[in-house]
Scaffold this active site. Structure first.
Site, mmCIF file in Angstrom:
data_model
loop_
_atom_site.group_PDB
_atom_site.id
_atom_site.type_symbol
_atom_site.label_atom_id
_atom_site.label_comp_id
_atom_site.label_asym_id
_atom_site.label_seq_id
_atom_site.Cartn_x
_atom_site.Cartn_y
_atom_site.Cartn_z
ATOM 1 N N ASP A 100 0.832 -1.300 -0.368
ATOM 2 C CA ASP A 100 0.294 -0.211 -0.006
ATOM 3 C C ASP A 100 0.853 1.271 0.103
ATOM 4 O OD1 ASP A 100 -2.485 -1.207 -0.204
ATOM 5 O OD2 ASP A 100 -2.188 -1.627 2.603
ATOM 6 N N HIS A 257 1.199 -7.891 -0.202
ATOM 7 C CA HIS A 257 0.042 -8.435 -0.125
ATOM 8 C C HIS A 257 -0.864 -8.827 -1.484
ATOM 9 C CE1 HIS A 257 -0.792 -4.264 1.380
ATOM 10 N NE2 HIS A 257 -2.178 -4.610 0.971
#
Ligand code: SIN
Length: 282
Positions: A100, A257
């Protein structure tokens, strides 16, 4: 209550036990969790029942909250981003390897994801340990990466002509999916020194890294492609199976992720808070 436990997972990450995140944490318990977070870059909690207010309170223990400019916020809680997939939607958010906010000048330090509604099966999240991936590179590759910088961008993912915008159903849920919010590209070292652990980390990712600074796209791909293949190997990856009450907290500088999209026709709703980070250095 008995002392907090820290149980390393078979792959990257550790599960924190004997803790109730609906209650304020003592300084001692917070220090234990903080150390586990620094050591593993990825921690999991099970069987938690926390309200959005408690989610925010836990996040604020770590630092300032970064309000994501692309995601739809949870009603009444601008600090919490919704990661939602409805039964009639085909594309999910985060369905590819990424970390992110690498497109920010000061990428978010971490993300705290709380399971709110889960599909009956599927919807796991995979995490990759980018310190272990870097460590396992051979000396020649490490030398080649030394001093390189990479360009990261949000435009092709969240901007006006982006992948999500084109995919329709996800685009509708990203409330600010507009080129104006996809800021200028940024540059980070390809290998960073982690600000908490001091470990060397491979800091490029397939979603947001565009190219090596000063290199052509072709030459960049020739370097980045094999690095990505290397980092995706099973030995660096944990697959986290969500259950009601599960929470994952990952360090965006230390991990990648990937939210699996294998639950078509079912709803999955998660609440995510991202925490402010800092500029990254080699
Ligand atoms: C994300 O990419 O931040 C969401 C991960 C997930 O939904 O499992």
């Amino acid at each position: 209550m008995t002392a907090i436990t820290v149980t390393p997972c078979t792959g990257p990450g550790a599960e924190i036990g004997n803790v109730d995140l609906s209650q304020p944490l003592s300084d001692e318990d917070f220090a234990t969790i903080r150390q586990a977070f620094a050591d593993h870059g990825l921690i999991f909690f099970r069987d938690q029942t926390i309200t959005p207010e408690q989610h925010i309170a836990f996040a604020e223990r770590w630092g300032d909250i970064n309000v994501n400019r692309f995601f739809t916020p949870v009603d009444g809680y601008p600090e919490i981003a919704e990661v939602r997939k409805e039964p009639d939607q085909k594309t999910n958010i985060g369905g590819g390897w990424h970390t992110d906010h690498s497109y920010d000048q000061e990428p978010a330090m971490g993300s705290i994801l709380v399971a709110r509604e889960l599909p009956p099966a599927g919807g796991d999240t995979m995490f990759a340990d980018m310190a272990a991936a870097y460590d396992a590179l051979d000396a020649e590759t490490k030398a080649k990466l030394d001093g390189l910088e990479a360009v990261h961008s949000s435009k092709h993912i969240f901007g006006g002509e982006s992948a999500y915008k084109d995919s329709g159903d996800v685009g509708e849920r990203l409330h600010n999916a507009d080129a104006a919010d996809a800021l200028d590209d940024v540059v980070h070292p390809v290998v960073i020194t982690h600000p908490l652990s001091g470990k060397k980390i491979l800091y490029v990712n397939p979603a947001f890294t565009l190219r090596i600074k000063g290199w052509t796209p072709e030459a960049s791909l020739a370097l980045l492609g094999p690095l990505y293949g290397h980092a995706m190997q099973d030995e660096f990856v944990t697959r986290f199976e969500w259950k009601p009450g599960s929470i994952a907290f990952w360090d965006n500088r230390a991990t990648w992720h990937y939210a699996l999209n294998d639950y078509q026709g079912e709803r999955r709703l998660m609440h995510r808070i991202t925490l402010e980070g800092c500029a990254l250095a080699a």
